[in-house]
Scaffold this active site. Sequence first.
Site, PDB file in Angstrom:
ATOM      1  N   TRP A 101       7.342  -9.993  11.414  1.00 18.74           N
ATOM      2  CA  TRP A 101       5.970 -10.172  11.675  1.00 18.74           C
ATOM      3  C   TRP A 101       5.133 -10.599  12.376  1.00 18.74           C
ATOM      4  O   TRP A 101       4.403 -10.281  13.044  1.00 18.74           O
ATOM      5  CB  TRP A 101       5.067 -10.021   9.898  1.00 18.74           C
ATOM      6  CG  TRP A 101       5.670  -9.329   8.775  1.00 18.74           C
ATOM      7  CD1 TRP A 101       5.724 -10.104   7.596  1.00 18.74           C
ATOM      8  CD2 TRP A 101       5.573  -7.582   8.571  1.00 18.74           C
ATOM      9  NE1 TRP A 101       6.540  -8.279   7.164  1.00 18.74           N
ATOM     10  CE2 TRP A 101       6.241  -7.341   7.756  1.00 18.74           C
ATOM     11  CE3 TRP A 101       5.268  -6.809  10.108  1.00 18.74           C
ATOM     12  CZ2 TRP A 101       6.034  -6.219   7.963  1.00 18.74           C
ATOM     13  CZ3 TRP A 101       5.295  -5.600   9.558  1.00 18.74           C
ATOM     14  CH2 TRP A 101       5.970  -4.984   8.181  1.00 18.74           C
ATOM     15  N   ASP A 168      -2.877 -14.134   9.919  1.00 21.54           N
ATOM     16  CA  ASP A 168      -1.903 -12.395   8.585  1.00 21.54           C
ATOM     17  C   ASP A 168      -1.300 -13.384   7.531  1.00 21.54           C
ATOM     18  O   ASP A 168      -0.660 -14.094   7.368  1.00 21.54           O
ATOM     19  CB  ASP A 168      -1.146 -11.863   9.592  1.00 21.54           C
ATOM     20  CG  ASP A 168      -0.133 -11.229   9.278  1.00 21.54           C
ATOM     21  OD1 ASP A 168      -0.833 -10.863   7.960  1.00 21.54           O
ATOM     22  OD2 ASP A 168       0.937 -10.478   9.176  1.00 21.54           O
ATOM     23  N   LYS A 192      -0.005  -5.740  -1.115  1.00 21.94           N
ATOM     24  CA  LYS A 192       0.993  -6.666  -1.523  1.00 21.94           C
ATOM     25  C   LYS A 192       0.624  -7.213  -2.339  1.00 21.94           C
ATOM     26  O   LYS A 192       1.142  -7.286  -3.576  1.00 21.94           O
ATOM     27  CB  LYS A 192       1.137  -7.427  -0.463  1.00 21.94           C
ATOM     28  CG  LYS A 192       2.600  -7.532   0.532  1.00 21.94           C
ATOM     29  CD  LYS A 192       2.646  -7.148   2.031  1.00 21.94           C
ATOM     30  CE  LYS A 192       3.543  -6.032   2.589  1.00 21.94           C
ATOM     31  NZ  LYS A 192       3.396  -6.094   3.699  1.00 21.94           N
TER      32      LYS A 192
HETATM   33  C1  LIG Z   1       3.070  -6.314   5.914  1.00 26.26           C
HETATM   34  C2  LIG Z   1       3.266  -6.653   6.429  1.00 26.26           C
HETATM   35  C3  LIG Z   1       2.497  -6.585   7.909  1.00 26.26           C
HETATM   36  C4  LIG Z   1       2.250  -5.588   7.453  1.00 26.26           C
HETATM   37  O1  LIG Z   1       1.187  -4.848   6.693  1.00 26.26           O
HETATM   38  P1  LIG Z   1       0.951  -3.090   7.191  1.00 26.26           P
HETATM   39  O2  LIG Z   1      -0.004  -2.792   6.453  1.00 26.26           O
HETATM   40  O3  LIG Z   1       2.003  -2.638   6.677  1.00 26.26           O
HETATM   41  O4  LIG Z   1       1.082  -3.059   8.420  1.00 26.26           O
HETATM   42  C5  LIG Z   1       2.418  -7.429   8.021  1.00 26.26           C
HETATM   43  N1  LIG Z   1       2.000  -8.733   8.446  1.00 26.26           N
HETATM   44  C6  LIG Z   1       2.708  -9.314   7.011  1.00 26.26           C
HETATM   45  C7  LIG Z   1       2.927 -10.591   6.647  1.00 26.26           C
HETATM   46  C8  LIG Z   1       2.711  -8.685   6.203  1.00 26.26           C
HETATM   47  O5  LIG Z   1       3.560  -9.273   5.094  1.00 26.26           O
END
Ligand SMILES: *Cc1c(COP(=O)(O)O)cnc(C)c1O
Length: 359
Positions: A101, A168, A192
Amino acid sequence: MKRVVNFNAGPSTLPLSVLEKAQRELIDFRGHGLSIMEASHRSKMYDEVHNGAIEKMRKLYAIPDDYAVLLLQGGASMQFAMVPMNLYKGGVIEFANTGAWSKKAIKEAEIQKCNVKVVAQSAGSNFDHIPDVHFSNECDYAHITSNNTIYGTQYRHFPETKAPLVVDASSDIFSYSVDWSKVELMYAGAQKNAGPSGVTIVIVKRSLIEEVSEEVPTMLRYKTHADANSLYNTPPTFGIYMLSLMMEWLEERGGIEAVQEYNEKKAALLYDAIDNSNGFYIGHARKQDRSLMNVTFNIRNKDAELEAKLVAFCEERDMIGLKGHRSVGGLRASIYNAMTIEGVERLVDAMEDFRKANS
Ligand SMILES: *Cc1c(COP(=O)(O)O)cnc(C)c1O
């Protein structure tokens, strides 16, 4: 009714009580005679849900008043592009590359021809740890991925920098208290740890988004959404409603700190099972950087056949979502806030039974 124990990495398990409340309110929302899905985003009925979600987030997460809380769409992946669009000032963006990511976030800044500097990375050992991260104080902003969903590593402390720190937090938002004096922008897809997919949470210091290049399209400016309280256009109303129920649930659980304590217990159960398996199970992440959200492990020397067998063994016991990401192999148990300790205990039991049968 059948409910499996769901270890999916995202979208992921939701608390049963939240789903049941949504079910009760689905057709006739709180006596209004229509579903929240069918309500205008300009209605008073929706307004209460929208502002309720934001207020609860502010209170639970102790978000300071000089930060805006935005509810957007496009996922965390859209933020990879939106952050540089709004925050890059022609200087340098510093990144710590701790996994897939992070790499995607770096790529989006590069597409925009920003000067990018990767100050630390752990690719050489398949991202099994959080490297020492030293950001300068002069960059336009510094970016980290607080929890590496795929590899199962997590920062214990955010790196210090006088530059704005961007985090993030897609896979660990709302799982521990944040010291907001250290973070100026945090973003997360909700699916998540905070609800269903479709909502993206951005928490950002207002002073950071006051000025933006005229070349940035209206919808991609944080300021547009901050000025309109995330009602510039139609927001993902049902997702925001679910997010508000998740915040209520967090509050009922005793808030972030209580949930963090619970998460620590859950993770310890699993990591103990790995560490006490006489080398049958081997954790991917180095111990000091282990994630409390995603537990990644292999069997012995990456015995893919036994690993697949264990995934199937768990499925027979109604435990799903355990197959590891292809870049690590093995198994990954995602144990976000909504995973119960009973669910984790069931997995630990299965792992023990499997080990005894296959040692
Ligand atoms: C799942 C995830 C993403 C991507 O998220 P989307 O909402 O599918 O764009 C980005 N960063 C991390 C750390 C993730 O776990």
